[in-house]
Structures are given as C-alpha cells and as structure tokens.
Design a protein around this motif. Structure first.
Motif, PDB file in Angstrom:
ATOM      1  N   LEU A   1      43.850 -47.507  -3.234  1.00  0.00           N
ATOM      2  CA  LEU A   1      45.058 -47.506  -2.227  1.00  0.00           C
ATOM      3  C   LEU A   1      46.124 -48.533  -2.388  1.00  0.00           C
ATOM      4  O   LEU A   1      47.177 -48.100  -2.238  1.00  0.00           O
ATOM      5  CB  LEU A   1      44.574 -47.590  -0.689  1.00  0.00           C
ATOM      6  CG  LEU A   1      43.438 -46.371  -0.359  1.00  0.00           C
ATOM      7  CD1 LEU A   1      43.185 -46.714   0.843  1.00  0.00           C
ATOM      8  CD2 LEU A   1      44.270 -45.096  -0.321  1.00  0.00           C
TER       9      LEU A   1
ATOM     10  N   TRP B   1      41.395 -42.701   0.088  1.00  0.00           N
ATOM     11  CA  TRP B   1      41.603 -42.619   1.353  1.00  0.00           C
ATOM     12  C   TRP B   1      40.373 -41.925   1.949  1.00  0.00           C
ATOM     13  O   TRP B   1      39.846 -42.306   2.994  1.00  0.00           O
ATOM     14  CB  TRP B   1      42.875 -41.756   1.709  1.00  0.00           C
ATOM     15  CG  TRP B   1      42.730 -41.169   3.293  1.00  0.00           C
ATOM     16  CD1 TRP B   1      42.917 -41.937   4.261  1.00  0.00           C
ATOM     17  CD2 TRP B   1      42.515 -39.791   3.707  1.00  0.00           C
ATOM     18  NE1 TRP B   1      42.748 -41.072   5.399  1.00  0.00           N
ATOM     19  CE2 TRP B   1      42.684 -39.666   5.038  1.00  0.00           C
ATOM     20  CE3 TRP B   1      42.379 -38.618   2.821  1.00  0.00           C
ATOM     21  CZ2 TRP B   1      42.147 -38.351   5.575  1.00  0.00           C
ATOM     22  CZ3 TRP B   1      41.854 -37.478   3.482  1.00  0.00           C
ATOM     23  CH2 TRP B   1      41.859 -37.297   5.052  1.00  0.00           C
TER      24      TRP B   1
ATOM     25  N   LEU C   1      48.244 -42.790   5.731  1.00  0.00           N
ATOM     26  CA  LEU C   1      48.435 -41.514   4.534  1.00  0.00           C
ATOM     27  C   LEU C   1      49.582 -40.684   4.814  1.00  0.00           C
ATOM     28  O   LEU C   1      50.515 -40.318   3.963  1.00  0.00           O
ATOM     29  CB  LEU C   1      47.059 -40.784   4.558  1.00  0.00           C
ATOM     30  CG  LEU C   1      46.974 -39.501   3.608  1.00  0.00           C
ATOM     31  CD1 LEU C   1      46.560 -40.187   2.349  1.00  0.00           C
ATOM     32  CD2 LEU C   1      46.129 -38.562   3.883  1.00  0.00           C
TER      33      LEU C   1
END
Length: 343
Positions: free
Chosen positions: A104, A244, A264
């Motif tokens: 991420l 995620w 997100l």
C-alpha cells in the motif's frame, strides 16, 4: 465464497452508500466555494530519481535489458567454405524479470509519474439519453486505457483493461445488482474486472438519491465518477486492492476497517482527478468547468449516520483536487496521508 466473492460483496455494499449528499443549494457555475480545502499529500521520496537495480538481488535486475541498437547492414556475399567445428559458446540471455512492489505505502505504481496528455473529446452529448451517455462512457474508457497503460507498463506492471456493463435501467452482474438497491452510483467488481453502471441512475438518480446529471448538468461530472471506478481497476492490477483486503482482514476493529476503506476510495478519487487533468485541454475542461468539478466533489461523500467508508465531502473535494493539481501517482498515496485528511 472465497476472497473474490467477498470482495464483490464488499464493493456492492460500498457502492450502495456512496450516494450523493447535496450540502447546499448553490449555483453550479459559482467558483467561490471551490477552494475550501488544500492539497495535502507530502511525498516522502522523489519518484523521478533514477531507480538503480540491485545487481546482487536474487531476483536479478529489476529493469529489462535493452536490445542491441544496431543490425547488420548487409548480408554475407558468399557461403562459408566449411562448417564451424564447434557450436558457439555464448548463450542468449533471457529477459530480466521485473520486481513489482504491491504494498500500500510503497507500491511500484507510485513511480509511474503523470498521465500523458491525450486527445479525448467529450463532445456535446445529452447525458439523459442512454445511447449517447453509454457511448461517451465507453469512449472515455478507451482513453483511460491509453492514459494508464504506458505509465504502468513502464514500471513493469502488467496491464489489462477493464470490461464494462452499461444498462439503461438496471441489471445483475458478478457482484450483484447494478445499481445496488437504493443507490445510483456505478461500481467496480474486482471479481471480473468489470465496471457496472445504469445510465438512468447516473443521470436521474434512484428514489431520494439525486443523479449526477441533476447536480451538475455538464457530463464531465459523470465521466469523472467513471474515472473514479477506473481508479479501482488501477488499484486492482497494481496489487493495491489485494494489499488493502489483507489489511482489512488483519484489522481487529470496525473503525480500522472503515479507515482503510476511506483511504482506498479517496485514492481512487485522486486518480480520477489525475485523469480529468490529463484530458483538460481536449475534453475540454475550461476554468469554469474545473471549478464546477471541484464544487461537485465537495457535495459527495458519506451520509451522516451511515458507515464512514468513503470519506467526508470536504476530503472528497481535497483528494480530487490533489490529483488534479499535483497530477502524479505518488501524490495520490493516501496510505501515507494524515488521518485527518482521510476522515
């Protein structure tokens, strides 16, 4: 049901709450309310620095080796008088593997930089007409392919375009009904990499949920939302979505899961801002229309009393502007941003 099925269910439910919240009755053409927040992401590194491969890595070089730049200028004029006595000892070097970071915070895609400026005209279409809006969605979707493919492939990320399912009223896809019951928004289904949308819901809304066409008469608002859904596809093919989901499964609290969802969603909004900026001169997006887009993103977000999974309107505005004004992939790294900007 598997991760893919659960992902579909999650995205189906997420889409249901991403409805529009009209904060105030304001003139759409007004630009005075568009500068309500400031871009926020501060880069922690410069992705434009040369990326040097590690020659001692077990994975080998991280960039493909180049082919020879020259070719023989002529063919031999005579056949050899005898066969060679030995085979050549030189082996052909196989193509080097590219190491892709799918995390991420340090994903390889953050090195991709800006989207190319493309010629992608929106034209003068009626977004309340199914065939015209569907044609525009598919046309601009191809433009998004042309924008994202080269910068991702340059970083060694395998690109594949999303599919589309565009109905005039409603339909049923791999992730459930579209639009979701009580919702008017499109959604991306990672199970089959497809973007689903209802043109009537996009333009006119569903029930008490107003459509994009009722809030902003210019079709650029609707197309920017389709660019948000395309942003989810980018997250999918770069590994951001899988990372995620793993983080969501590891989170021990509902508040933690919602915080991850907001990051997100706001990242996808930032990607949408990047794309709209990339076609601003050809679509075109005038200065006044840009202000209307900023205002528009200040009207969408989480409903009071509903799960806070998409972000407040002020932060939707903030991250769309971030993508537009900063216009580089690493500037959309919501995973490193302060929590106040992704609330």
């Amino acid at each position: 049901m598997g991760v893919a099925g659960v992902l579909g269910a999650i995205f189906g439910s997420l889409a249901a709450v991403f409805v529009l919240l009209v904060i105030a009755v304001a003139a759409i053409g007004s630009s005075s309310s568009s500068d309500t927040s400031n871009p926020v992401a501060i880069p922690t590194y410069d992705p434009d620095d040369d990326y040097e491969p590690d020659p001692y890595s077990s994975d080998g070089p991280t960039r493909p080796s180049e082919r020879p730049t020259e070719r023989p200028t002529e063919r031999p004029t005579e056949r050899p008088t005898q066969r060679p006595t030995q085979r050549p000892t030189t082996r052909v070097t196989p193509p080097a593997r590219v190491s892709v970071n799918t995390s991420l915070k340090n994903n390889t895609m953050y090195r991709a930089g800006s989207l190319p400026r493309l010629n992608c005209r929106g034209g003068n279409i009626n977004q309340f007409n199914h065939s015209q809006l569907k044609a525009l969605i598919l046309k601009t979707g191809r433009c998004m392919d042309k924008a994202w493919q080269p910068i991702l492939e340059k970083q060694g990320i395998q690109f594949r375009p999303p599919s589309y399912a565009i109905a005039s009223r409603k339909g049923r896809g791999a992730c459930g009904d579209y639009p979701s019951p009580g919702s008017m928004v499109p959604y991306y289904c990672p199970r089959n990499s497809t973007i689903y949308a209802s043109t009537s819901a996009l333009a006119s809304g569903v029930g008490n949920s107003p459509g994009y066409g009722e809030i902003i008469s210019w079709h650029g608002g609707t197309i920017s939302m389709m660019a948000h859904e395309y942003g989810h596809h980018v997250q999918n093919i770069t590994g951001l979505m899988n990372s995620w989901w793993s983080s969501t499964l590891d989170s021990g609290s509902q508040s933690g899961k919602l915080a991850l969802s907001r990051r997100l969603e706001l990242q996808a909004t930032c990607f949408a801002g990047m794309w709209m900026r990339s076609v601003a001169s050809s679509y075109p997006v005038s200065t006044s229309q840009r202000s209307r887009l900023f205002w528009f993103y200040g009207q969408v977000g989480d409903w009071p009393g509903r799960p806070r999974d998409h972000g407040k309107p002020v932060n939707n505005n903030r991250w769309f502007r971030q993508g537009w004004e900063r216009s580089k992939t690493y500037q959309c790294n919501t995973w490193l941003a302060p929590s106040s900007t992704v609330s």
